[in-house]
Design a protein around this motif. Structure first.
Motif, PDB file in Angstrom:
ATOM      1  N   LEU A  83       0.824  -1.202   0.000  1.00 57.32           N
ATOM      2  CA  LEU A  83       0.000   0.000   0.000  1.00 57.32           C
ATOM      3  C   LEU A  83       0.861   1.256   0.000  1.00 57.32           C
ATOM      4  N   GLU A  84       0.460   2.235  -0.786  1.00 55.83           N
ATOM      5  CA  GLU A  84       1.120   3.541  -0.775  1.00 55.83           C
ATOM      6  C   GLU A  84       0.393   4.449   0.209  1.00 55.83           C
ATOM      7  N   ALA A  85       1.154   5.060   1.104  1.00 51.19           N
ATOM      8  CA  ALA A  85       0.565   5.987   2.079  1.00 51.19           C
ATOM      9  C   ALA A  85       0.375   7.341   1.408  1.00 51.19           C
ATOM     10  N   ILE A  86      -0.827   7.549   0.884  1.00 53.73           N
ATOM     11  CA  ILE A  86      -1.157   8.813   0.212  1.00 53.73           C
ATOM     12  C   ILE A  86      -2.487   9.280   0.787  1.00 53.73           C
ATOM     13  N   THR A  87      -2.441  10.295   1.599  1.00 54.24           N
ATOM     14  CA  THR A  87      -3.605  10.705   2.389  1.00 54.24           C
ATOM     15  C   THR A  87      -4.813  11.050   1.528  1.00 54.24           C
ATOM     16  N   THR A  88      -4.579  11.673   0.381  1.00 57.21           N
ATOM     17  CA  THR A  88      -5.645  12.181  -0.480  1.00 57.21           C
ATOM     18  C   THR A  88      -6.768  11.169  -0.676  1.00 57.21           C
ATOM     19  N   CYS A  89      -6.413   9.959  -1.055  1.00 63.64           N
ATOM     20  CA  CYS A  89      -7.397   8.957  -1.482  1.00 63.64           C
ATOM     21  C   CYS A  89      -8.352   8.526  -0.370  1.00 63.64           C
TER      22      CYS A  89
END
Length: 329
Positions: free
Chosen positions: A118-124
């Motif tokens: 998993l990529e930690a990308i807050t937006t999604c």
């Protein structure tokens, strides 16, 4: 999940500050470099983390099932690969990796081993972003999308003096596209999917983009994404349709309240974010995915990260921005 943490920088400290919200996560270990050993021990003591490491191979033998990687960009691929090979689930900070080839290697490895990646990308994961997606049909046919995330970096002052920190170093897979503009790409790709064409027009200094304009052509509408670390401007995201517009004046990685305007002159303010800190929602979802073995959701998010990595790689190639990582696979 039982979590091992890699890194001691600002993003890791940000994460540690929200761990009281994660009731089903145990902090088991933290790893850094020899140079950061004192910081590793300080964070371990402050957050009651039982094990400290300055050797990554030894760290991966620890008693945890998931690794959170908050190391510099250029280390994301190797650290993630080694963690997957050791049988650990991986949560890796944005940008996912340095290029699309690395992204594909990790994706195949994770699927082969049936591990979460998993990529930690807050937006999604922010409620306001999900609400924007829900309200898109009310705007009619989309015509123009603009995202401007311009934030002057103190590191740019050092860069001008000749002190090149990782954020502006091609050796570390740095630059505006991989950093600040990546949030804009996630924002747009998550709403509209794959563009028909990608073009990037960067402002280059010493082999790195300190700012730039990314243009995504979706066939029926155009999208411009501005990411700047060498200058600043009011932050704004605008999605314009033939029936109305959504306007958001906070960065794509924060997505605070937004306003929706109709052609009839009406306007509505919306704010559905339920936590003050931008990282809480993503990690609550990571926790639920891994603890609940929701591989279907993981694969959906991984597919999105692969698309973003592909867009970034195409953009860099067209602009002539080359990282050492591009020559390794």
């Amino acid at each position: 999940m039982k979590l091992g943490i890699v890194g001691t920088g600002m993003i890791v400290m940000d994460f540690l500050s929200i761990t009281p919200h994660l009731k089903d996560t145990q902090l088991m270990a933290i790893s850094g470099t020899k140079n950061s050993e004192a910081k590793v021990q300080e964070l371990a003591e402050q957050y009651h983390i039982p094990a400290c490491y300055t050797n990554y191979e030894e760290f991966l033998k620890g008693d945890f099932d998931t690794v959170y990687i908050g190391a510099p960009n250029h280390l994301h691929f190797q650290f993630s690969k080694e963690a997957l090979e050791a049988g650990k689930h991986v949560i890796v900070e944005k940008p996912f990796v340095s290029n699309y080839k690395e992204a594909l290697v990790l994706s195949e490895l994770a699927k082969e081993k049936q591990l979460f990646l998993l990529e930690a990308i807050t937006t999604c994961y922010l409620p306001n972003y999900k609400k924007v997606k829900e309200l898109l049909p009310t705007l009619g046919d989309i015509k123009i999308v603009q995202c401007n995330y311009s934030q002057y970096s103190r590191r740019y002052d050092e860069f001008k003096k000749g002190n090149v920190l990782p954020a502006f170093n091609p050796e570390f897979s740095g630059g505006a596209l991989m950093d600040i503009n990546s949030y804009n790409i996630h924002y747009v790709a998550g709403l509209f999917g794959r563009p028909k064409e990608v073009a990037y027009y960067p402002n280059m200094e010493r082999g790195i983009d300190t700012s730039g304009i990314l243009i995504l052509d979706y066939g029926t509408f155009q999208c411009t994404l501005v990411g700047a670390k060498d200058c600043k401007a009011p932050i704004a995201n605008n999605i314009q349709g033939d029936k109305g517009c959504i306007h958001q004046n906070t960065p794509a990685n924060v997505c605070k309240g937004f306003e929706i305007f109709g052609n009839d002159g009406t306007s509505t303010l919306i704010n559905e974010n339920d936590y003050e800190h931008r990282m809480v929602n993503e990690f609550l979802e990571f926790e639920a995915m891994i603890n609940g073995n929701n591989m279907e959701k993981c694969n959906e998010m991984l597919k999105h990260s692969l698309l973003v990595s592909e867009i970034q790689t195409i953009a860099r190639e067209k602009a002539g921005i080359v990282f050492p990582a591009d020559e390794k696979i």
